[in-house]
Design a protein around this motif. Sequence first.
Motif, PDB file in Angstrom:
ATOM      1  N   LEU A   1       0.849  -1.194   0.000  1.00  0.00           N
ATOM      2  CA  LEU A   1       0.000   0.000   0.000  1.00  0.00           C
ATOM      3  C   LEU A   1       0.880   1.239   0.000  1.00  0.00           C
ATOM      4  N   GLN A   2       0.481   2.223  -0.776  1.00  0.00           N
ATOM      5  CA  GLN A   2       1.165   3.508  -0.747  1.00  0.00           C
ATOM      6  C   GLN A   2       0.512   4.369   0.329  1.00  0.00           C
ATOM      7  N   VAL A   3       1.341   4.975   1.157  1.00  0.00           N
ATOM      8  CA  VAL A   3       0.880   5.898   2.201  1.00  0.00           C
ATOM      9  C   VAL A   3       1.687   7.182   2.042  1.00  0.00           C
ATOM     10  N   PRO A   4       1.220   8.277   2.629  1.00  0.00           N
ATOM     11  CA  PRO A   4       2.002   9.508   2.504  1.00  0.00           C
ATOM     12  C   PRO A   4       3.434   9.296   3.008  1.00  0.00           C
ATOM     13  N   ALA A   5       4.417   9.750   2.207  1.00  0.00           N
ATOM     14  CA  ALA A   5       5.818   9.619   2.607  1.00  0.00           C
ATOM     15  C   ALA A   5       6.023  10.300   3.954  1.00  0.00           C
ATOM     16  N   GLN A   6       6.912   9.737   4.729  1.00  0.00           N
ATOM     17  CA  GLN A   6       7.261  10.235   6.060  1.00  0.00           C
ATOM     18  C   GLN A   6       6.140  10.081   7.101  1.00  0.00           C
ATOM     19  N   THR A   7       5.115   9.292   6.791  1.00  0.00           N
ATOM     20  CA  THR A   7       4.125   8.962   7.824  1.00  0.00           C
ATOM     21  C   THR A   7       4.878   8.250   8.940  1.00  0.00           C
ATOM     22  N   PRO A   8       4.712   8.696  10.182  1.00  0.00           N
ATOM     23  CA  PRO A   8       5.457   8.063  11.276  1.00  0.00           C
ATOM     24  C   PRO A   8       5.061   6.595  11.476  1.00  0.00           C
ATOM     25  N   THR A   9       6.044   5.763  11.699  1.00  0.00           N
ATOM     26  CA  THR A   9       5.788   4.341  11.919  1.00  0.00           C
ATOM     27  C   THR A   9       4.848   4.106  13.106  1.00  0.00           C
ATOM     28  N   PRO A  10       4.963   4.858  14.217  1.00  0.00           N
ATOM     29  CA  PRO A  10       4.003   4.626  15.301  1.00  0.00           C
ATOM     30  C   PRO A  10       2.543   4.827  14.862  1.00  0.00           C
ATOM     31  N   LYS A  11       2.288   5.747  13.933  1.00  0.00           N
ATOM     32  CA  LYS A  11       0.920   5.912  13.433  1.00  0.00           C
ATOM     33  C   LYS A  11       0.508   4.688  12.616  1.00  0.00           C
ATOM     34  N   ILE A  12       1.411   4.178  11.783  1.00  0.00           N
ATOM     35  CA  ILE A  12       1.126   2.981  10.986  1.00  0.00           C
ATOM     36  C   ILE A  12       0.783   1.819  11.919  1.00  0.00           C
ATOM     37  N   PHE A  13       1.598   1.643  12.957  1.00  0.00           N
ATOM     38  CA  PHE A  13       1.366   0.549  13.907  1.00  0.00           C
ATOM     39  C   PHE A  13       0.041   0.747  14.647  1.00  0.00           C
ATOM     40  N   ALA A  14      -0.265   1.980  15.049  1.00  0.00           N
ATOM     41  CA  ALA A  14      -1.525   2.246  15.760  1.00  0.00           C
ATOM     42  C   ALA A  14      -2.722   1.918  14.874  1.00  0.00           C
ATOM     43  N   CYS A  15      -2.652   2.282  13.603  1.00  0.00           N
ATOM     44  CA  CYS A  15      -3.744   1.971  12.673  1.00  0.00           C
ATOM     45  C   CYS A  15      -3.864   0.464  12.464  1.00  0.00           C
ATOM     46  N   ALA A  16      -2.748  -0.222  12.380  1.00  0.00           N
ATOM     47  CA  ALA A  16      -2.779  -1.678  12.215  1.00  0.00           C
ATOM     48  C   ALA A  16      -3.420  -2.328  13.441  1.00  0.00           C
TER      49      ALA A  16
ATOM     50  N   GLU B   1      -9.955  -7.031   3.294  1.00  0.00           N
ATOM     51  CA  GLU B   1     -10.742  -6.569   4.430  1.00  0.00           C
ATOM     52  C   GLU B   1      -9.872  -5.766   5.400  1.00  0.00           C
ATOM     53  N   PHE B   2      -8.654  -6.241   5.653  1.00  0.00           N
ATOM     54  CA  PHE B   2      -7.724  -5.504   6.513  1.00  0.00           C
ATOM     55  C   PHE B   2      -7.356  -4.168   5.877  1.00  0.00           C
ATOM     56  N   GLU B   3      -7.017  -4.199   4.590  1.00  0.00           N
ATOM     57  CA  GLU B   3      -6.555  -3.002   3.877  1.00  0.00           C
ATOM     58  C   GLU B   3      -7.563  -1.861   3.949  1.00  0.00           C
ATOM     59  N   SER B   4      -8.852  -2.169   3.769  1.00  0.00           N
ATOM     60  CA  SER B   4      -9.853  -1.101   3.686  1.00  0.00           C
ATOM     61  C   SER B   4      -9.875  -0.244   4.947  1.00  0.00           C
ATOM     62  N   GLY B   5     -10.010  -0.843   6.105  1.00  0.00           N
ATOM     63  CA  GLY B   5     -10.055  -0.068   7.337  1.00  0.00           C
ATOM     64  C   GLY B   5      -8.700   0.519   7.711  1.00  0.00           C
ATOM     65  N   PHE B   6      -7.622  -0.196   7.398  1.00  0.00           N
ATOM     66  CA  PHE B   6      -6.278   0.272   7.692  1.00  0.00           C
ATOM     67  C   PHE B   6      -5.953   1.525   6.883  1.00  0.00           C
ATOM     68  N   ALA B   7      -6.230   1.510   5.583  1.00  0.00           N
ATOM     69  CA  ALA B   7      -5.936   2.650   4.714  1.00  0.00           C
ATOM     70  C   ALA B   7      -6.733   3.879   5.138  1.00  0.00           C
ATOM     71  N   ALA B   8      -7.988   3.681   5.538  1.00  0.00           N
ATOM     72  CA  ALA B   8      -8.804   4.812   5.988  1.00  0.00           C
ATOM     73  C   ALA B   8      -8.211   5.439   7.239  1.00  0.00           C
ATOM     74  N   CYS B   9      -7.722   4.625   8.158  1.00  0.00           N
ATOM     75  CA  CYS B   9      -7.100   5.142   9.382  1.00  0.00           C
ATOM     76  C   CYS B   9      -5.831   5.930   9.059  1.00  0.00           C
ATOM     77  N   VAL B  10      -4.987   5.380   8.208  1.00  0.00           N
ATOM     78  CA  VAL B  10      -3.725   6.042   7.858  1.00  0.00           C
ATOM     79  C   VAL B  10      -3.987   7.384   7.169  1.00  0.00           C
ATOM     80  N   ALA B  11      -5.029   7.443   6.355  1.00  0.00           N
ATOM     81  CA  ALA B  11      -5.351   8.673   5.616  1.00  0.00           C
ATOM     82  C   ALA B  11      -5.939   9.769   6.511  1.00  0.00           C
ATOM     83  N   SER B  12      -6.481   9.378   7.661  1.00  0.00           N
ATOM     84  CA  SER B  12      -7.093  10.386   8.541  1.00  0.00           C
ATOM     85  C   SER B  12      -6.017  11.215   9.231  1.00  0.00           C
ATOM     86  N   PRO B  13      -6.320  12.490   9.481  1.00  0.00           N
ATOM     87  CA  PRO B  13      -5.319  13.360  10.110  1.00  0.00           C
ATOM     88  C   PRO B  13      -4.994  12.973  11.553  1.00  0.00           C
TER      89      PRO B  13
END
Length: 118
Positions: free
Chosen positions: A15-30, A106-118
């Motif tokens: 999945l492509q996410v905004p560059a420099q998204t902090p890893t702790p945010k990625i983990f929290a969304c996961a 199914e995982f991707e849909s909710g995960f991507a929405a979380c990562v995209a949120s501010p």
Amino acid sequence: MSNSAHAVPEAAATLQVPAQTPTPKIFACARQRLAQLGQDEALWDHPVTREDLQHGVLETGDFPEDNISGFRLHLEHDPAKGAVALRLRGAGAYFVDQGVEAGLKEFESGFAACVASP
């Protein structure tokens, strides 16, 4: 009979996410998405068993092991590239595919929405 004779069903995606998204945010969304899925479906009910912020790796359910039922996730985040590599393993009895392709979507849909949120 050795485990090497069996292939654990696995699906993968990047999945492509905004560059420099902090890893702790990625983990929290996961973790958030895994908790949501675990409430609805027992296949997802595996705890996080590896969390390595330095290398951007999160895993559930002893991911490298072959003989475990249910969905297990391996997530690897590369903040410089803005990429999250996902692998989902999903074996049942006798290594029957538990629907890893659909599970990953199914995982991707909710995960991507979380990562995209501010």
